[in-house]
Design a protein around this motif. Structure first.
Motif, PDB file in Angstrom:
ATOM      1  N   THR A   1       0.908  -1.247   0.073  1.00 54.02           N
ATOM      2  CA  THR A   1      -0.114   0.121  -0.066  1.00 54.02           C
ATOM      3  C   THR A   1       0.960   1.400  -0.081  1.00 54.02           C
ATOM      4  OG1 THR A   1      -1.591  -1.191   1.299  1.00 54.02           O
ATOM      5  CG2 THR A   1      -1.962   1.075   1.390  1.00 54.02           C
ATOM      6  N   PRO A   2       0.743   2.198  -0.932  1.00 56.81           N
ATOM      7  CA  PRO A   2       1.701   3.222  -1.008  1.00 56.81           C
ATOM      8  C   PRO A   2       1.339   4.274   0.426  1.00 56.81           C
ATOM      9  CG  PRO A   2      -0.252   3.608  -2.516  1.00 56.81           C
ATOM     10  CD  PRO A   2      -0.197   2.433  -2.114  1.00 56.81           C
ATOM     11  N   VAL A   3       2.450   4.852   0.950  1.00 51.41           N
ATOM     12  CA  VAL A   3       2.299   5.803   2.057  1.00 51.41           C
ATOM     13  C   VAL A   3       2.024   7.010   1.326  1.00 51.41           C
ATOM     14  CG1 VAL A   3       3.610   6.834   3.602  1.00 51.41           C
ATOM     15  CG2 VAL A   3       4.137   4.403   3.169  1.00 51.41           C
ATOM     16  N   LYS A   4       1.110   7.891   1.918  1.00 48.73           N
ATOM     17  CA  LYS A   4       0.947   9.206   1.436  1.00 48.73           C
ATOM     18  C   LYS A   4       1.903  10.154   1.297  1.00 48.73           C
ATOM     19  CE  LYS A   4      -4.086   8.638   2.171  1.00 48.73           C
ATOM     20  NZ  LYS A   4      -5.311   9.080   2.922  1.00 48.73           N
ATOM     21  N   ASP A   5       2.317  10.164   2.694  1.00 42.71           N
ATOM     22  CA  ASP A   5       3.582  11.170   2.708  1.00 42.71           C
ATOM     23  C   ASP A   5       4.446  10.865   3.772  1.00 42.71           C
ATOM     24  OD1 ASP A   5       4.950  13.407   2.939  1.00 42.71           O
ATOM     25  OD2 ASP A   5       3.395  14.824   3.584  1.00 42.71           O
ATOM     26  N   ALA A   6       5.723  10.997   3.739  1.00 45.09           N
ATOM     27  CA  ALA A   6       6.566  10.430   4.591  1.00 45.09           C
ATOM     28  C   ALA A   6       6.692  11.238   5.897  1.00 45.09           C
ATOM     29  CB  ALA A   6       7.986  10.373   3.750  1.00 45.09           C
ATOM     30  N   LYS A   7       6.342  12.671   5.707  1.00 45.43           N
ATOM     31  CA  LYS A   7       6.204  13.270   6.966  1.00 45.43           C
ATOM     32  C   LYS A   7       5.239  12.843   8.259  1.00 45.43           C
ATOM     33  CE  LYS A   7       7.324  17.687   4.507  1.00 45.43           C
ATOM     34  NZ  LYS A   7       6.794  18.749   3.994  1.00 45.43           N
ATOM     35  N   LEU A   8       4.436  11.873   7.947  1.00 45.99           N
ATOM     36  CA  LEU A   8       3.637  11.376   9.102  1.00 45.99           C
ATOM     37  C   LEU A   8       3.820   9.940   9.211  1.00 45.99           C
ATOM     38  CD1 LEU A   8       0.137  12.902   7.511  1.00 45.99           C
ATOM     39  CD2 LEU A   8       1.563  13.590   9.219  1.00 45.99           C
ATOM     40  N   VAL A   9       5.002   9.677   9.337  1.00 46.24           N
ATOM     41  CA  VAL A   9       5.667   8.332   9.274  1.00 46.24           C
ATOM     42  C   VAL A   9       6.387   8.349  10.805  1.00 46.24           C
ATOM     43  CG1 VAL A   9       7.144   6.377   9.025  1.00 46.24           C
ATOM     44  CG2 VAL A   9       5.802   7.488   7.145  1.00 46.24           C
ATOM     45  N   VAL A  10       6.096   7.803  11.741  1.00 46.41           N
ATOM     46  CA  VAL A  10       6.639   7.605  13.090  1.00 46.41           C
ATOM     47  C   VAL A  10       7.389   6.224  13.040  1.00 46.41           C
ATOM     48  CG1 VAL A  10       6.310   7.434  15.494  1.00 46.41           C
ATOM     49  CG2 VAL A  10       4.765   8.866  14.407  1.00 46.41           C
ATOM     50  N   SER A  11       8.822   6.331  13.241  1.00 49.28           N
ATOM     51  CA  SER A  11       9.698   5.307  13.332  1.00 49.28           C
ATOM     52  C   SER A  11      10.031   4.900  14.579  1.00 49.28           C
ATOM     53  CB  SER A  11      10.948   5.613  12.254  1.00 49.28           C
ATOM     54  OG  SER A  11      10.563   5.913  11.061  1.00 49.28           O
ATOM     55  N   ILE A  12      10.020   3.560  15.016  1.00 54.09           N
ATOM     56  CA  ILE A  12      10.712   3.060  16.148  1.00 54.09           C
ATOM     57  C   ILE A  12      11.877   2.255  15.884  1.00 54.09           C
ATOM     58  CG2 ILE A  12       9.693   2.171  18.423  1.00 54.09           C
ATOM     59  CD1 ILE A  12       7.156   2.912  17.728  1.00 54.09           C
ATOM     60  N   THR A  13      13.016   2.480  16.790  1.00 54.87           N
ATOM     61  CA  THR A  13      14.078   1.751  16.258  1.00 54.87           C
ATOM     62  C   THR A  13      14.250   0.383  17.269  1.00 54.87           C
ATOM     63  OG1 THR A  13      15.368   2.961  17.762  1.00 54.87           O
ATOM     64  CG2 THR A  13      15.394   3.660  15.434  1.00 54.87           C
ATOM     65  N   LYS A  14      14.877  -0.469  16.945  1.00 51.86           N
ATOM     66  CA  LYS A  14      15.219  -1.435  18.049  1.00 51.86           C
ATOM     67  C   LYS A  14      15.513  -1.085  19.437  1.00 51.86           C
ATOM     68  CE  LYS A  14      17.281  -6.032  17.910  1.00 51.86           C
ATOM     69  NZ  LYS A  14      17.959  -7.069  17.291  1.00 51.86           N
ATOM     70  N   ASP A  15      16.121  -0.148  19.543  1.00 49.05           N
ATOM     71  CA  ASP A  15      16.617   0.429  20.969  1.00 49.05           C
ATOM     72  C   ASP A  15      15.555   1.421  21.444  1.00 49.05           C
ATOM     73  OD1 ASP A  15      17.465   2.073  19.034  1.00 49.05           O
ATOM     74  OD2 ASP A  15      19.371   2.716  20.062  1.00 49.05           O
ATOM     75  N   GLU A  16      14.394   1.390  20.625  1.00 46.95           N
ATOM     76  CA  GLU A  16      13.208   2.184  21.193  1.00 46.95           C
ATOM     77  C   GLU A  16      13.419   3.578  21.166  1.00 46.95           C
ATOM     78  OE1 GLU A  16      11.107   0.684  24.458  1.00 46.95           O
ATOM     79  OE2 GLU A  16      11.667  -1.230  24.140  1.00 46.95           O
ATOM     80  N   HIS A  17      14.059   4.262  20.078  1.00 43.05           N
ATOM     81  CA  HIS A  17      14.333   5.711  19.910  1.00 43.05           C
ATOM     82  C   HIS A  17      12.846   5.839  18.875  1.00 43.05           C
ATOM     83  CE1 HIS A  17      17.713   7.270  21.735  1.00 43.05           C
ATOM     84  NE2 HIS A  17      18.524   5.783  21.172  1.00 43.05           N
ATOM     85  N   ILE A  18      12.193   6.875  19.128  1.00 44.36           N
ATOM     86  CA  ILE A  18      11.067   7.223  18.182  1.00 44.36           C
ATOM     87  C   ILE A  18      11.301   8.261  17.551  1.00 44.36           C
ATOM     88  CG2 ILE A  18       8.534   7.834  18.265  1.00 44.36           C
ATOM     89  CD1 ILE A  18       8.506   6.351  21.173  1.00 44.36           C
ATOM     90  N   LEU A  19      11.272   8.443  16.043  1.00 45.70           N
ATOM     91  CA  LEU A  19      11.276   9.598  15.340  1.00 45.70           C
ATOM     92  C   LEU A  19      10.363   9.910  14.573  1.00 45.70           C
ATOM     93  CD1 LEU A  19      14.178   7.240  14.519  1.00 45.70           C
ATOM     94  CD2 LEU A  19      14.835   9.780  14.542  1.00 45.70           C
ATOM     95  N   PHE A  20       9.927  10.877  14.363  1.00 45.61           N
ATOM     96  CA  PHE A  20       8.868  11.482  13.776  1.00 45.61           C
ATOM     97  C   PHE A  20       9.311  12.440  12.414  1.00 45.61           C
ATOM     98  CE2 PHE A  20       5.428  14.878  12.906  1.00 45.61           C
ATOM     99  CZ  PHE A  20       4.441  13.951  12.447  1.00 45.61           C
ATOM    100  N   GLY A  21       9.166  11.670  11.332  1.00 44.29           N
ATOM    101  CA  GLY A  21      10.022  12.123  10.175  1.00 44.29           C
ATOM    102  C   GLY A  21      11.407  12.023  10.243  1.00 44.29           C
ATOM    103  N   GLU A  22      12.235  12.880  10.537  1.00 47.87           N
ATOM    104  CA  GLU A  22      13.654  12.951  10.804  1.00 47.87           C
ATOM    105  C   GLU A  22      14.051  13.115  12.194  1.00 47.87           C
ATOM    106  OE1 GLU A  22      16.038  11.732   8.419  1.00 47.87           O
ATOM    107  OE2 GLU A  22      14.283  11.426   7.042  1.00 47.87           O
ATOM    108  N   ASP A  23      13.072  13.881  12.941  1.00 44.10           N
ATOM    109  CA  ASP A  23      13.379  14.169  14.202  1.00 44.10           C
ATOM    110  C   ASP A  23      13.208  13.383  15.472  1.00 44.10           C
ATOM    111  OD1 ASP A  23      13.609  16.716  13.140  1.00 44.10           O
ATOM    112  OD2 ASP A  23      11.501  17.238  12.924  1.00 44.10           O
ATOM    113  N   ASP A  24      13.887  13.009  16.233  1.00 38.51           N
ATOM    114  CA  ASP A  24      13.883  12.358  17.365  1.00 38.51           C
ATOM    115  C   ASP A  24      13.105  12.946  18.327  1.00 38.51           C
ATOM    116  OD1 ASP A  24      14.175  10.262  19.398  1.00 38.51           O
ATOM    117  OD2 ASP A  24      16.714  10.700  19.581  1.00 38.51           O
TER     118      ASP A  24
END
Length: 134
Positions: free
Chosen positions: A55-78
């Motif tokens: 499924t295509p993502v509408k906009d990468a700015k609204l992606v929250v990434s969670i790393t293995k060491d549990e850092h949460i990034l909203f777009g490129e900001d921690d």
């Protein structure tokens, strides 16, 4: 010994020698070509594998990434320390009430609770499609 009275030797040289400038520019070009690939840094997240269609993502700015060491990034900001306030203050999140979560398969989904408290009604989990052996 006679002194030369020609016009050419008496005046200043009006030509600019560009050879040293070209040499410096070529050295800089080579330095940048060698160092540019080293400057790219990526975020490595192992997504869980499931049976799903792409499924295509509408906009990468609204992606929250969670790393293995549990850092949460909203777009490129921690935003690990203040997830809920960042989501509450983001105008697009408040307008669209939609968010994509891309998390490592071993990470805890702490951002889901923060997104729910920020008023997000549509949470989409990004996963890797399951690979089947041929």
């Amino acid at each position: 010994m006679a002194l030369s009275t020609s016009r050419r030797s008496a005046g200043a040289i009006r030509e600019i020698n560009v050879t040293p400038m070209v040499d410096v520019m070529l050295v800089l070009l080579i330095v940048f070509m060698v160092t540019a690939p080293l400057l790219t840094s990526g975020l490595h997240i192992e997504l869980p594998e499931v049976q799903a269609t792409n499924t295509p993502v509408k906009d990468a700015k609204l992606v929250v990434s969670i790393t293995k060491d549990e850092h949460i990034l909203f777009g490129e900001d921690d935003v690990t320390k203040d997830v809920e306030n960042v989501l509450l203050s983001n105008a697009r999140v408040q307008r669209e009430h939609e968010l994509y979560i891309r998390a490592d398969k071993d990470a805890r989904y702490r951002a889901v609770a923060a997104a729910r408290s920020a008023g997000v009604t549509s949470l989409n989990l990004l996963v890797e499609p399951e690979t089947t052996p041929p």
